[in-house]
Structures are given as structure tokens and as C-alpha cells.
Design a protein around this motif. Structure first.
Motif, mmCIF file in Angstrom:
data_model
loop_
_atom_site.group_PDB
_atom_site.id
_atom_site.type_symbol
_atom_site.label_atom_id
_atom_site.label_comp_id
_atom_site.label_asym_id
_atom_site.label_seq_id
_atom_site.Cartn_x
_atom_site.Cartn_y
_atom_site.Cartn_z
ATOM 1 N N GLN A 72 0.818 -1.208 0.000
ATOM 2 C CA GLN A 72 0.000 0.000 0.000
ATOM 3 C C GLN A 72 0.854 1.261 0.000
ATOM 4 O O GLN A 72 0.453 2.288 -0.555
ATOM 5 C CB GLN A 72 -0.899 0.011 1.248
ATOM 6 C CG GLN A 72 -1.870 -1.157 1.334
ATOM 7 C CD GLN A 72 -2.489 -1.279 2.723
ATOM 8 O OE1 GLN A 72 -1.803 -1.137 3.729
ATOM 9 N NE2 GLN A 72 -3.786 -1.528 2.767
ATOM 10 N N GLN A 76 2.438 5.052 -3.104
ATOM 11 C CA GLN A 76 2.330 6.446 -2.688
ATOM 12 C C GLN A 76 3.670 7.161 -2.799
ATOM 13 O O GLN A 76 3.738 8.332 -3.208
ATOM 14 C CB GLN A 76 1.802 6.524 -1.261
ATOM 15 C CG GLN A 76 0.404 5.966 -1.069
ATOM 16 C CD GLN A 76 -0.106 6.187 0.334
ATOM 17 O OE1 GLN A 76 0.105 7.238 0.923
ATOM 18 N NE2 GLN A 76 -0.785 5.196 0.890
ATOM 19 N N GLU A 187 -6.727 2.046 -2.453
ATOM 20 C CA GLU A 187 -6.774 3.318 -1.750
ATOM 21 C C GLU A 187 -8.158 3.503 -1.151
ATOM 22 O O GLU A 187 -9.152 3.554 -1.867
ATOM 23 C CB GLU A 187 -6.451 4.471 -2.704
ATOM 24 C CG GLU A 187 -5.046 4.408 -3.269
ATOM 25 C CD GLU A 187 -4.719 5.634 -4.096
ATOM 26 O OE1 GLU A 187 -5.600 6.512 -4.234
ATOM 27 O OE2 GLU A 187 -3.591 5.713 -4.600
ATOM 28 N N TYR A 216 -4.491 3.779 5.479
ATOM 29 C CA TYR A 216 -4.241 4.605 4.298
ATOM 30 C C TYR A 216 -4.089 6.073 4.675
ATOM 31 O O TYR A 216 -3.163 6.758 4.216
ATOM 32 C CB TYR A 216 -5.387 4.434 3.303
ATOM 33 C CG TYR A 216 -5.225 5.268 2.050
ATOM 34 C CD1 TYR A 216 -4.278 4.936 1.086
ATOM 35 C CD2 TYR A 216 -6.018 6.388 1.830
ATOM 36 C CE1 TYR A 216 -4.127 5.702 -0.057
ATOM 37 C CE2 TYR A 216 -5.871 7.156 0.697
ATOM 38 C CZ TYR A 216 -4.929 6.814 -0.244
ATOM 39 O OH TYR A 216 -4.778 7.576 -1.368
ATOM 40 N N LYS A 220 -0.796 8.506 4.196
ATOM 41 C CA LYS A 220 -0.876 9.774 3.466
ATOM 42 C C LYS A 220 -0.387 10.922 4.337
ATOM 43 O O LYS A 220 0.297 11.830 3.859
ATOM 44 C CB LYS A 220 -2.316 10.029 3.027
ATOM 45 C CG LYS A 220 -2.849 9.053 1.997
ATOM 46 C CD LYS A 220 -2.158 9.204 0.660
ATOM 47 C CE LYS A 220 -2.551 10.453 -0.065
ATOM 48 N NZ LYS A 220 -1.951 10.521 -1.430
#
Length: 281
Positions: A72, A76, A187, A216, A220
Motif C-alpha cells: 500500500q 504512494q 486506496e 491509508y 498519506k
């Protein structure tokens, strides 16, 4: 009488998880989009010269319970390097390596509110010499709250649709965050007003998705805090994104930013209609 029995059972067992009036107001509010942009200018040592070197302290996959994983997180990082102009186009151009070391990484497994927290060391190293060009420890965390019984549940119980799943709010799976066995990199955003820097918000009722949302949003936030630290350390100004509108308010904001020597860019003008359509009554 069967529907009445079901209604009484749900109300008695789920009374403690009823959504408050303030909660229901919050989940209806649209999120605030990020209004800042970061880009490395041409000529800077990090311009098109950086690749992801490694990520340590974070598993490739989440197995038993929900936990942020590299499947995951890595996309990013790559997206950040690409959009900021730092991503090296070829192996020869990759003069610097971005290294991320998680010294603390925690997620929730059970409960109504799932929390995901981390402490990571972001380091940019000159690959040829090993010289550390940038280093910063970043803390991040996000709490994904559970939305309890609400008006939709009441309507479902007393309408024809209640036969579908009237006890959805009481499902055990809503309070367990299982692992992403295949390293699911989907996402999943939570309802968070402050965008990537939000520390809390409302998640999905399903525990699996709510756990992913907490992870998530935490990742971020961690990346966003790294960008802010890099901007300050390298003296690269963050740009403010303004709406693609020509009115007195926006023009005044432009003048204020220019007077303060703050750079600004416009939003995607293609998304704005050329002319408003009148409402005909």
C-alpha cells in the motif's frame, strides 16, 4: 410482529453505538481538498534524480490483523516522487535514494474506532558516497471512527428493504480489522475534513474497510509531513493552489500572496464551466 421484535433487538443491543446528532452532521460535510502543491525546481540536486531505495520496519503484506504494508505504501512514494519532479527517469539519473525506516508502526485489530500510528525516519542518501543529504523523523496517526445507528438503519427496519440485512450494525465483522493477505493496495479514504493532514475522521461500517482507511490515511499523513519537512529543509517553497476563478476575492488573494513572495498555481481550469447557466423558473 416480527419486524417489531427485530427493531427492539437492534435498538437494545446497539443503543451504545448510536450516532450522535453532531456525528451525523459531520459525515454530511464535504472534505476540504488539499490546497498546496510541492515541486522541486529544475537545477535542484533532487530534480529527477531520486528513487525509492528501501522501506524497512514495514511488512510486505498484512497477515493476521490490519496493518499498513509496503504493497500500500510504495505506490504512494512513487507517486510523490513523480508528481514532485524528483523521480529519476533512468537508472543512471538515480543519484539519490529515498530510504524510509519505520521505528514504530501500530494498527488496531478490534473495536469500534481503529487507529493506525507510525514513526518513520525519512532519509535521502547520495547513492555513490552514502552521504545523507536529508533526514527527518516523522510521526503520523489517524483514528477511523465508527458511525453507529442512524436514520438509515431505522428506515431499513420499517421499510421493505429491511429484509436485506437489518442487523448490519451488529455484525461482528464490523469490529474486527483482518489483514490484507494479498497485500491489497486499494486506496481507501475516510471522511476526513483536513485532507492528508487529518488526524481523525469517520470510516466505513465494515471493519475490514475501516481498518484499511485508518492505515491509508496514516500513510498519506506521513508522506505529507515528510514533504513539508523537505520543503523547509531545502528552502523549496510550497505553492498555494487557487481556484480557476476571476473574481475580486481570488484576485485579492493573488495580490496578497505575491506581496508575501509566496508562489501560487491555479486549479485545473478544464473542470470549470465557461459560463454559468441561468436557472429558469
Amino acid at each position: 410482529m416480527r419486524w417489531l421484535t427485530s427493531l427492539v433487538a437492534v435498538l437494545s443491543l446497539g443503543l451504545a453505538s448510536c450516532a450522535s446528532h453532531q456525528t451525523m452532521l459531520e459525515v454530511q460535510r464535504p472534505p476540504l481538498r488539499n490546497a498546496i502543491a510541492f515541486a522541486v525546481p529544475p537545477g535542484h540536486p533532487f530534480y529527477q534524480t531520486v528513487v525509492v531505495d528501501y522501506v524497512s520496519g514495514m511488512s510486505q503484506h498484512s497477515f493476521l490483523f490490519s496493518e499498513a504494508n509496503q504493497a500500500q505504501f510504495r505506490p504512494q512514494l512513487t507517486l510523490l516522487l513523480e508528481k514532485s519532479g524528483m523521480l529519476a527517469p533512468t537508472p543512471i539519473a538515480a543519484r539519490y535514494g529515498l530510504q524510509i525506516e519505520f521505528v514504530d508502526l501500530d494498527g488496531s485489530a478490534f473495536g469500534a474506532t481503529f487507529e493506525s500510528r507510525s514513526r518513520a525516519i525519512y532519509r535521502i542518501v547520495e547513492r555513490r558516497t552514502g552521504r545523507v543529504a536529508f533526514q527527518k523523523t516523522v510521526d503520523a496517526g489517524f483514528s477511523a471512527h465508527f458511525v453507529g445507528l442512524n436514520e438509515r438503519d431505522a428506515v431499513a427496519l420499517v421499510s421493505l428493504g429491511w429484509l436485506g440485512n437489518p442487523f448490519d450494525v451488529l455484525k461482528l465483522s464490523n469490529y474486527i480489522a483482518p489483514g490484507t493477505w494479498e497485500g491489497d493496495g486499494v486506496e481507501r479514504r475516510a471522511l476526513a475534513r483536513e485532507g492528508d493532514l487529518a488526524v481523525s475522521g469517520y470510516g466505513d461500517r465494515d471493519g475490514f474497510r475501516r481498518g484499511q482507511q485508518a492505515d491509508y490515511q496514516m500513510m498519506k499523513q506521513s508522506v505529507a509531513r515528510f514533504v513539508l519537512a523537505l520543503s523547509e529543509d531545502q528552502h523549496i517553497p510550497i505553492r498555494v493552489i487557487l481556484p480557476c476563478l476571476y473574481n475580486a476575492d481570488i484576485e485579492a488573494q493573488k495580490a496578497e500572496l505575491e506581496a508575501r513572495h509566496i508562489r501560487w498555481v491555479e486549479d485545473d481550469c478544464r473542470a470549470y464551466p465557461q459560463k454559468a447557466r441561468p436557472i429558469v423558473y
